[in-house]
Scaffold this motif. Structure first.
Motif, short mmCIF file in Angstrom:
data_model
loop_
_atom_site.label_atom_id
_atom_site.label_comp_id
_atom_site.label_asym_id
_atom_site.label_seq_id
_atom_site.Cartn_x
_atom_site.Cartn_y
_atom_site.Cartn_z
N UNK A 45 0.84 -1.21 0.00
CA UNK A 45 0.00 0.00 0.00
C UNK A 45 0.87 1.26 0.00
N UNK A 46 1.94 1.25 0.80
CA UNK A 46 2.85 2.39 0.81
C UNK A 46 3.47 2.61 -0.56
N UNK A 47 3.84 1.53 -1.23
CA UNK A 47 4.43 1.63 -2.56
C UNK A 47 3.45 2.24 -3.55
N UNK A 48 2.19 1.81 -3.50
CA UNK A 48 1.19 2.37 -4.41
C UNK A 48 0.97 3.86 -4.15
N UNK A 49 0.99 4.25 -2.89
CA UNK A 49 0.83 5.68 -2.57
C UNK A 49 2.00 6.49 -3.13
N UNK A 50 3.20 5.92 -3.11
CA UNK A 50 4.36 6.63 -3.67
C UNK A 50 4.25 6.73 -5.19
N UNK A 51 3.74 5.68 -5.84
CA UNK A 51 3.52 5.77 -7.28
C UNK A 51 2.51 6.88 -7.60
N UNK A 52 1.45 6.94 -6.81
CA UNK A 52 0.48 8.01 -6.98
C UNK A 52 1.14 9.37 -6.82
N UNK A 53 1.92 9.50 -5.76
CA UNK A 53 2.57 10.78 -5.47
C UNK A 53 3.49 11.20 -6.60
N UNK A 54 4.26 10.25 -7.14
CA UNK A 54 5.18 10.56 -8.24
C UNK A 54 4.41 10.99 -9.49
N UNK A 55 3.27 10.34 -9.75
CA UNK A 55 2.46 10.69 -10.91
C UNK A 55 1.82 12.07 -10.75
N UNK A 56 1.30 12.33 -9.56
CA UNK A 56 0.69 13.64 -9.28
C UNK A 56 1.74 14.75 -9.42
N UNK A 57 2.92 14.50 -8.89
CA UNK A 57 3.99 15.50 -8.99
C UNK A 57 4.38 15.72 -10.45
N UNK A 68 -3.10 2.46 -12.88
CA UNK A 68 -2.10 1.71 -12.12
C UNK A 68 -2.44 0.23 -12.14
N UNK A 69 -1.42 -0.60 -12.16
CA UNK A 69 -1.58 -2.04 -12.04
C UNK A 69 -0.24 -2.65 -11.68
N UNK A 70 -0.17 -3.31 -10.53
CA UNK A 70 1.11 -3.80 -10.02
C UNK A 70 0.98 -5.26 -9.61
N UNK A 71 2.04 -6.01 -9.83
CA UNK A 71 2.20 -7.34 -9.25
C UNK A 71 3.47 -7.32 -8.42
N UNK A 72 3.46 -8.01 -7.30
CA UNK A 72 4.66 -8.12 -6.46
C UNK A 72 4.99 -9.60 -6.30
N UNK A 73 6.12 -9.99 -6.85
CA UNK A 73 6.58 -11.37 -6.76
C UNK A 73 7.95 -11.41 -6.09
N UNK A 130 -4.33 17.48 -10.29
CA UNK A 130 -4.10 16.02 -10.30
C UNK A 130 -4.20 15.48 -8.88
N UNK A 131 -4.91 14.36 -8.73
CA UNK A 131 -5.18 13.84 -7.39
C UNK A 131 -5.53 12.36 -7.46
N UNK A 132 -5.43 11.65 -6.33
CA UNK A 132 -5.97 10.30 -6.29
C UNK A 132 -7.49 10.35 -6.20
N UNK A 133 -8.16 9.24 -6.40
CA UNK A 133 -9.61 9.13 -6.27
C UNK A 133 -9.87 8.03 -5.24
N UNK A 134 -10.32 8.43 -4.05
CA UNK A 134 -10.43 7.50 -2.93
C UNK A 134 -11.23 6.26 -3.33
N UNK A 135 -10.63 5.10 -3.09
CA UNK A 135 -11.29 3.84 -3.40
C UNK A 135 -10.95 3.29 -4.77
N UNK A 136 -10.25 4.06 -5.59
CA UNK A 136 -9.90 3.64 -6.94
C UNK A 136 -8.41 3.82 -7.17
N UNK A 137 -7.82 2.90 -7.92
CA UNK A 137 -6.41 3.04 -8.28
C UNK A 137 -6.30 4.03 -9.43
N UNK A 138 -5.21 4.79 -9.44
CA UNK A 138 -4.98 5.71 -10.53
C UNK A 138 -4.94 7.15 -10.08
#
Length: 238
Positions: A102-114, A152-157, A124-132
């Motif tokens: 979750x922290x990683x996804x928030x950082x991706x959002x932050x980088x995109x917004x910036x 956004x779409x991520x897999x962690x392996x 530019x902003x996140x949309x609560x409850x939705x990725x992107x």
């Protein structure tokens, strides 16, 4: 000061070829190699994430897609169906994540917004409850539609991320009419180029400018990131 991650500009690459490059870097990072941020554009393609049901949110036939030269891939990322095409900046962050998904996804959002703020879109902003990432909604025929500009779409392996984000810069937005993007209704896809035009901004959206802004944003947002990989090897996905 040495950068914490490599930046590779893959240019325009077919999806399958870039997917293979991702996997190669993923194996390298899992083995302790330097993380990598891959920047790429793809020829027109649809990808189905793990939440996608076959064809449910693709609103044309596979035969039509084949006639248009648009491939479809079922992949391991989270989410539903999305579109990639030229004019869209795709960033694959092959970064250690561990259990901090979750922290990683928030950082991706932050980088995109910036990135978008640097490009002149301060809403530019996140949309609560939705990725992107979204910009302010827009009324169409009396209905208010969310305006989604990045997906956004991520897999962690084995504690290392694959896939990442897709930012519409000069994307052909008509191609999104082939699908229900990410399975979302009451949502329109937009782009940097479209927002400049609709807002009457005297600016031209360009891929080099978008890449420069995104690299700077990633370097700043991930400046204090924990790059370690947990010793216990497992599998998690988002």
């Amino acid at each position: 000061m040495t950068a914490a991650f490599d930046i590779l500009d893959l240019g325009l690459r077919p999806y399958r070829e870039a997917w293979d490059v991702q996997k190669q870097h993923h194996e390298r990072v899992v083995a302790g190699g330097k993380p990598a941020l891959l920047l790429v554009e793809h020829p027109a393609v649809l990808t189905l994430g793990r939440k996608a049901r076959e064809g449910e949110n693709i609103i044309v036939t596979r035969e039509y897609l084949a006639a248009q030269g648009i491939d479809v891939f079922e992949i391991e990322r989270g989410g539903d169906v999305t579109y990639h095409g030229q004019g869209q900046l795709v960033a694959y962050a092959i970064f250690p994540v561990g259990r901090k998904i979750v922290d990683f996804l928030r950082l991706l959002e932050q980088a995109t917004i910036q990135t978008l703020q640097t490009l002149g879109l301060p809403d530019a902003r996140p949309n609560v409850g939705y990725a992107g990432v979204y910009v302010d909604g827009r009324e169409v025929n009396g209905l208010l539609y969310d305006q989604k500009i990045a997906s956004f779409g991520v897999a962690v392996k084995r504690h290392v991320a694959l896939h990442g984000l897709a930012l519409n810069v000069t994307t052909n937005l008509q191609h999104f009419e082939l699908i229900v993007p990410c399975g979302l209704h009451q949502t329109q896809m937009t782009s940097v180029e479209r927002e400049y035009e609709l807002r009457g901004m005297n600016k031209t959206a360009t891929m080099p400018e978008a890449k420069k802004a995104m690299i700077a944003a990633f370097e700043q947002v991930f400046a204090e990131y924990d790059w370690s990989i947990p010793e216990a090897v497992g599998l998690s996905r988002v």
